[in-house]
Scaffold this motif. Structure first.
Motif, mmCIF file in Angstrom:
data_model
loop_
_atom_site.group_PDB
_atom_site.id
_atom_site.type_symbol
_atom_site.label_atom_id
_atom_site.label_comp_id
_atom_site.label_asym_id
_atom_site.label_seq_id
_atom_site.Cartn_x
_atom_site.Cartn_y
_atom_site.Cartn_z
ATOM 1 N N ARG A 106 0.896 -1.100 -0.269
ATOM 2 C CA ARG A 106 -0.038 -0.146 0.127
ATOM 3 C C ARG A 106 0.847 1.237 -0.030
ATOM 4 N N TYR A 107 1.841 1.360 -0.974
ATOM 5 C CA TYR A 107 2.399 2.418 -0.998
ATOM 6 C C TYR A 107 1.834 3.683 -1.076
ATOM 7 N N ASP A 108 0.814 3.800 -1.623
ATOM 8 C CA ASP A 108 -0.389 5.028 -1.607
ATOM 9 C C ASP A 108 -0.666 5.393 -0.258
ATOM 10 N N GLU A 109 -0.578 4.935 0.577
ATOM 11 C CA GLU A 109 -1.308 4.940 2.214
ATOM 12 C C GLU A 109 -0.249 5.097 3.053
ATOM 13 N N GLN A 110 0.980 5.136 2.721
ATOM 14 C CA GLN A 110 2.101 5.227 3.487
ATOM 15 C C GLN A 110 2.301 6.778 3.796
ATOM 16 N N PRO A 111 2.498 6.911 5.093
ATOM 17 C CA PRO A 111 2.962 8.421 5.528
ATOM 18 C C PRO A 111 4.397 8.969 5.072
ATOM 19 N N ALA A 112 4.097 10.104 4.511
ATOM 20 C CA ALA A 112 5.413 10.573 3.607
ATOM 21 C C ALA A 112 6.782 10.775 4.601
ATOM 22 N N ASP A 113 6.253 11.372 5.872
ATOM 23 C CA ASP A 113 7.487 11.448 6.853
ATOM 24 C C ASP A 113 8.098 10.327 7.119
ATOM 25 N N ALA A 114 7.242 9.231 7.486
ATOM 26 C CA ALA A 114 7.958 7.994 7.856
ATOM 27 C C ALA A 114 8.623 7.212 6.752
ATOM 28 N N VAL A 115 8.186 7.452 5.609
ATOM 29 C CA VAL A 115 8.804 6.839 4.281
ATOM 30 C C VAL A 115 10.087 7.698 4.083
ATOM 31 N N LEU A 116 10.120 8.845 4.370
ATOM 32 C CA LEU A 116 11.520 9.601 4.218
ATOM 33 C C LEU A 116 12.486 9.179 5.186
ATOM 34 N N VAL A 117 12.274 8.775 6.455
ATOM 35 C CA VAL A 117 13.034 8.460 7.368
ATOM 36 C C VAL A 117 13.653 6.837 6.875
ATOM 37 N N ASP A 118 12.592 6.060 6.417
ATOM 38 C CA ASP A 118 12.973 4.736 6.004
ATOM 39 C C ASP A 118 14.005 4.818 4.843
ATOM 40 N N LEU A 119 13.446 5.826 3.917
ATOM 41 C CA LEU A 119 14.285 5.750 2.737
ATOM 42 C C LEU A 119 15.718 5.968 3.192
ATOM 43 N N LEU A 120 15.868 7.192 3.999
ATOM 44 C CA LEU A 120 17.213 7.646 4.300
ATOM 45 C C LEU A 120 17.986 6.578 4.884
ATOM 46 N N THR A 121 17.368 5.844 5.851
ATOM 47 C CA THR A 121 17.930 4.766 6.745
ATOM 48 C C THR A 121 18.368 3.587 5.658
ATOM 49 N N ALA A 122 17.367 3.255 4.720
ATOM 50 C CA ALA A 122 18.067 2.195 3.636
ATOM 51 C C ALA A 122 19.019 2.513 2.782
ATOM 52 N N ALA A 123 19.034 4.014 2.441
ATOM 53 C CA ALA A 123 19.936 4.483 1.554
ATOM 54 C C ALA A 123 21.296 4.297 2.263
ATOM 55 N N ASP A 124 21.424 4.931 3.660
ATOM 56 C CA ASP A 124 22.491 4.619 4.355
ATOM 57 C C ASP A 124 23.108 3.019 4.525
ATOM 58 N N ALA A 125 22.090 2.157 4.650
ATOM 59 C CA ALA A 125 22.420 0.893 4.689
ATOM 60 C C ALA A 125 23.200 0.450 3.553
ATOM 61 N N ALA A 126 22.456 0.727 2.413
ATOM 62 C CA ALA A 126 22.847 0.244 1.005
ATOM 63 C C ALA A 126 24.374 0.971 0.956
ATOM 64 N N ALA A 127 24.603 2.329 1.074
ATOM 65 C CA ALA A 127 25.909 2.734 0.886
ATOM 66 C C ALA A 127 26.888 2.007 1.936
ATOM 67 N N ALA A 128 26.598 1.861 3.247
ATOM 68 C CA ALA A 128 27.541 1.043 3.860
ATOM 69 C C ALA A 128 27.850 -0.497 3.394
ATOM 70 N N ALA A 129 26.935 -1.113 2.718
ATOM 71 C CA ALA A 129 27.111 -2.312 2.200
ATOM 72 C C ALA A 129 27.867 -2.253 1.061
ATOM 73 N N TYR A 130 28.036 -1.132 0.297
ATOM 74 C CA TYR A 130 28.873 -0.998 -0.833
ATOM 75 C C TYR A 130 30.376 -0.225 -0.407
ATOM 76 N N GLY A 131 30.043 0.318 0.820
ATOM 77 C CA GLY A 131 31.493 0.897 1.343
ATOM 78 C C GLY A 131 32.274 -0.254 1.963
ATOM 79 N N ALA A 132 31.697 -1.436 2.262
ATOM 80 C CA ALA A 132 32.312 -2.383 3.052
ATOM 81 C C ALA A 132 32.949 -3.481 2.115
ATOM 82 N N VAL A 133 32.615 -3.496 0.693
ATOM 83 C CA VAL A 133 33.198 -4.292 -0.272
ATOM 84 C C VAL A 133 34.585 -4.077 -0.277
#
Length: 174
Positions: A106-133
């Motif tokens: 239900r992407y269309d029903e998710q609160p934008a502020d929570a999505v932003l926090v989760d997106l930033l957190t997920a991007a940091d985790a992905a960046a860390a995954a590549y940074g650890a290669v």
């Protein structure tokens, strides 16, 4: 009109610039991936701050909020794939239906502020995954269920194009 599933094979972006978003995989070297992913994620702040973030520009086009949910999930998926490629020899990735996920989560029903926090957190985790290669692991391979073979390096470039293109889709910068 409902959203039409995207069935295009976007792997061509690894060999030539994208004519839409201008992404050029040749410029996204492994050492730059973490910072580029985080810079892109920051661009979603402005997009999701708008009052119309949940409004679709047309019935068959995701809203900026829906795109942001997708980008968040792309970061999560690719971070997991990088870890899998480092832990296993030539793994096959589980299939992921992004369109089914958009509906079931239900992407269309998710609160934008929570999505932003989760997106930033997920991007940091992905960046860390590549940074650890490790330097000697960028050529390790993995493959999609359709047979497309990626190295950790090309997976990172493909990942980066996805998020850059979607920010371009919604008129964002970053």
């Amino acid at each position: 009109m409902p959203i039409e599933p995207d069935t295009k094979d976007w792997t061509w972006v690894l060999s030539r610039p994208c004519p839409d978003c201008a992404f050029d995989a040749a410029r996204a070297t492994p050492g730059r991936l973490p910072g580029l992913l985080q810079a892109n994620a920051a661009g979603w702040r402005e997009v999701l701050a708008g009052d119309d973030a949940a409004v679709r520009p047309a019935d068959n086009i995701w809203s900026p909020l829906e795109y942001a949910c997708h980008v968040r999930d792309v970061h999560r998926l690719f971070a997991a794939r990088v870890r899998l490629m480092l832990e296993q020899v030539d793994p096959t990735f589980a299939n992921w239906d992004q369109d089914e996920t958009a509906v079931s989560a239900r992407y269309d029903e998710q609160p934008a502020d929570a999505v932003l926090v989760d997106l930033l957190t997920a991007a940091d985790a992905a960046a860390a995954a590549y940074g650890a290669v490790p330097d000697d692991a960028w050529q390790r391979t993995g493959r999609r269920s359709d047979g497309s073979v990626f190295t950790v390096d090309t997976l990172g470039r493909y990942h980066l194009h996805d998020v850059v293109h979607h920010l371009w889709d919604v008129g964002g910068t970053g």
